[in-house]
Motif scaffolding. Sequence first.
Motif, PDB file in Angstrom:
ATOM      1  N   HIS A 186       0.825  -1.207   0.000  1.00 24.02           N
ATOM      2  CA  HIS A 186       0.000   0.000   0.000  1.00 24.02           C
ATOM      3  C   HIS A 186       0.866   1.266   0.000  1.00 24.02           C
ATOM      4  CE1 HIS A 186      -3.756  -2.254   1.693  1.00 24.02           C
ATOM      5  NE2 HIS A 186      -3.513  -2.506   0.433  1.00 24.02           N
ATOM      6  N   ASP A 187       2.041   1.198   0.634  1.00 20.73           N
ATOM      7  CA  ASP A 187       2.977   2.326   0.556  1.00 20.73           C
ATOM      8  C   ASP A 187       3.383   2.580  -0.892  1.00 20.73           C
ATOM      9  OD1 ASP A 187       2.944   2.771   3.279  1.00 20.73           O
ATOM     10  OD2 ASP A 187       4.810   1.662   3.672  1.00 20.73           O
ATOM     11  N   LEU A 188       3.639   1.504  -1.631  1.00 24.83           N
ATOM     12  CA  LEU A 188       4.008   1.643  -3.036  1.00 24.83           C
ATOM     13  C   LEU A 188       2.882   2.292  -3.837  1.00 24.83           C
ATOM     14  CD1 LEU A 188       5.917  -0.654  -5.370  1.00 24.83           C
ATOM     15  CD2 LEU A 188       3.542  -0.192  -5.973  1.00 24.83           C
ATOM     16  N   ARG A 190       0.632   4.344  -2.707  1.00 24.28           N
ATOM     17  CA  ARG A 190       0.605   5.767  -2.358  1.00 24.28           C
ATOM     18  C   ARG A 190       1.691   6.534  -3.121  1.00 24.28           C
ATOM     19  NH1 ARG A 190       0.367   3.190   2.726  1.00 24.28           N
ATOM     20  NH2 ARG A 190      -1.765   3.147   3.563  1.00 24.28           N
ATOM     21  N   GLU A 191       2.879   5.934  -3.215  1.00 19.60           N
ATOM     22  CA  GLU A 191       3.972   6.567  -3.945  1.00 19.60           C
ATOM     23  C   GLU A 191       3.613   6.770  -5.416  1.00 19.60           C
ATOM     24  OE1 GLU A 191       7.232   3.945  -3.342  1.00 19.60           O
ATOM     25  OE2 GLU A 191       7.419   4.396  -1.196  1.00 19.60           O
ATOM     26  N   ARG A 192       2.729   5.915  -5.926  1.00 18.85           N
ATOM     27  CA  ARG A 192       2.337   5.991  -7.337  1.00 18.85           C
ATOM     28  C   ARG A 192       1.042   6.778  -7.539  1.00 18.85           C
ATOM     29  NH1 ARG A 192       4.082  -0.054  -9.646  1.00 18.85           N
ATOM     30  NH2 ARG A 192       6.316   0.256  -9.272  1.00 18.85           N
ATOM     31  N   GLY A 193       0.643   7.513  -6.514  1.00 20.44           N
ATOM     32  CA  GLY A 193      -0.427   8.473  -6.696  1.00 20.44           C
ATOM     33  C   GLY A 193      -1.808   8.060  -6.270  1.00 20.44           C
ATOM     34  N   TYR A 194      -1.968   6.864  -5.696  1.00 17.59           N
ATOM     35  CA  TYR A 194      -3.277   6.457  -5.207  1.00 17.59           C
ATOM     36  C   TYR A 194      -3.522   7.040  -3.819  1.00 17.59           C
ATOM     37  CZ  TYR A 194      -3.972   3.007  -8.939  1.00 17.59           C
ATOM     38  OH  TYR A 194      -4.176   2.397 -10.153  1.00 17.59           O
ATOM     39  N   SER A 195      -4.745   7.492  -3.583  1.00 21.17           N
ATOM     40  CA  SER A 195      -5.108   8.053  -2.287  1.00 21.17           C
ATOM     41  C   SER A 195      -5.519   6.943  -1.330  1.00 21.17           C
ATOM     42  CB  SER A 195      -6.269   9.027  -2.454  1.00 21.17           C
ATOM     43  OG  SER A 195      -7.453   8.329  -2.831  1.00 21.17           O
ATOM     44  N   GLU A 196      -5.640   7.293  -0.046  1.00 19.49           N
ATOM     45  CA  GLU A 196      -6.102   6.317   0.942  1.00 19.49           C
ATOM     46  C   GLU A 196      -7.487   5.799   0.575  1.00 19.49           C
ATOM     47  OE1 GLU A 196      -4.416   5.093   3.347  1.00 19.49           O
ATOM     48  OE2 GLU A 196      -2.681   6.438   3.338  1.00 19.49           O
ATOM     49  N   LEU A 197      -8.343   6.683   0.091  1.00 23.86           N
ATOM     50  CA  LEU A 197      -9.692   6.281  -0.290  1.00 23.86           C
ATOM     51  C   LEU A 197      -9.662   5.306  -1.451  1.00 23.86           C
ATOM     52  CD1 LEU A 197     -12.790   6.624   0.005  1.00 23.86           C
ATOM     53  CD2 LEU A 197     -12.616   8.533  -1.619  1.00 23.86           C
ATOM     54  N   GLU A 198      -8.848   5.581  -2.460  1.00 25.48           N
ATOM     55  CA  GLU A 198      -8.754   4.688  -3.622  1.00 25.48           C
ATOM     56  C   GLU A 198      -8.234   3.314  -3.214  1.00 25.48           C
ATOM     57  OE1 GLU A 198      -7.683   7.039  -7.577  1.00 25.48           O
ATOM     58  OE2 GLU A 198      -6.460   7.716  -5.876  1.00 25.48           O
ATOM     59  N   ILE A 199      -7.229   3.300  -2.355  1.00 25.63           N
ATOM     60  CA  ILE A 199      -6.668   2.015  -1.904  1.00 25.63           C
ATOM     61  C   ILE A 199      -7.728   1.208  -1.159  1.00 25.63           C
ATOM     62  CG2 ILE A 199      -4.985   0.968  -0.340  1.00 25.63           C
ATOM     63  CD1 ILE A 199      -3.112   3.349  -1.041  1.00 25.63           C
ATOM     64  N   ALA A 200      -8.448   1.869  -0.266  1.00 27.78           N
ATOM     65  CA  ALA A 200      -9.471   1.178   0.527  1.00 27.78           C
ATOM     66  C   ALA A 200     -10.617   0.688  -0.359  1.00 27.78           C
ATOM     67  CB  ALA A 200     -10.002   2.105   1.611  1.00 27.78           C
TER      68      ALA A 200
END
Length: 248
Positions: A186-188, A190-200
């Motif tokens: 998930h850190d990766l 985020r580094e590639r531009g995904y937000s917390e909301l998108e990841i969830a």
Amino acid sequence: MSSFSSPPADRLYRTDTVPEDFAFSDRVVEVFDDMLDRSVPFYQEVIKATAHLLRRHLQPGDTVCDLGCSTGASLIQIARLLEGRDLRLVGIDSSPAMLEKARLKAEMYGRQHTIDFCLEDITRIQRPGTAAFVVNYTLQFIRPLLRPALAERLFANLRPGGLLIVSEKTILPDGRLNRSFIDIYHDLKRERGYSELEIARKREALENILIPFSVEENIALFANAGFQPVTPFFQWFNFCSLVACKPA
């Protein structure tokens, strides 16, 4: 592949509404290449490694089948990396929308005469004499109960000495370490531009759709089907690529 325009950005999960279960719909197809590049660690490196393996094991006239080929990105790249090898390349997928985009991309790259794209259910694959099957990030979307029969079918359809190359998102039996691997992944993102909301939201959409095995379970799956040896050739935390050989 740098001459191809940048794919549309993946913004499917920039919403606070409850997402639908993940499916290979027209909306997903439109942004799928960007989704792969940003969501799959070392995606291009795995394609290059796959080409290295194929180059050393294929013979002129051999057939390579990419199962779950999606938009054809990896197969077009493999075609470029294996230029002049006199191979038959076949991409198989069950999504008409994916195949439509794959054919368009192949034409734009001048590969429409060297790659065939076919609409088929890979769990019923009948391609006897195939030299290599590539199954990248596809097995995880197939119901676990169907995977042993698919592994046996792939073994039966390979020629002696043929290769099976599989890349998958995996799970660890140790809960604490598994959680660490997921957090690093998930850190990766985020580094590639995904937000917390998108990841969830993406994780929620994939729940019960993408069902990973452990590396050991995948190795056992193919070993039980007759492949020998079965060995990892790449791993990044909870992503792993395996090569399995049919005895000559």
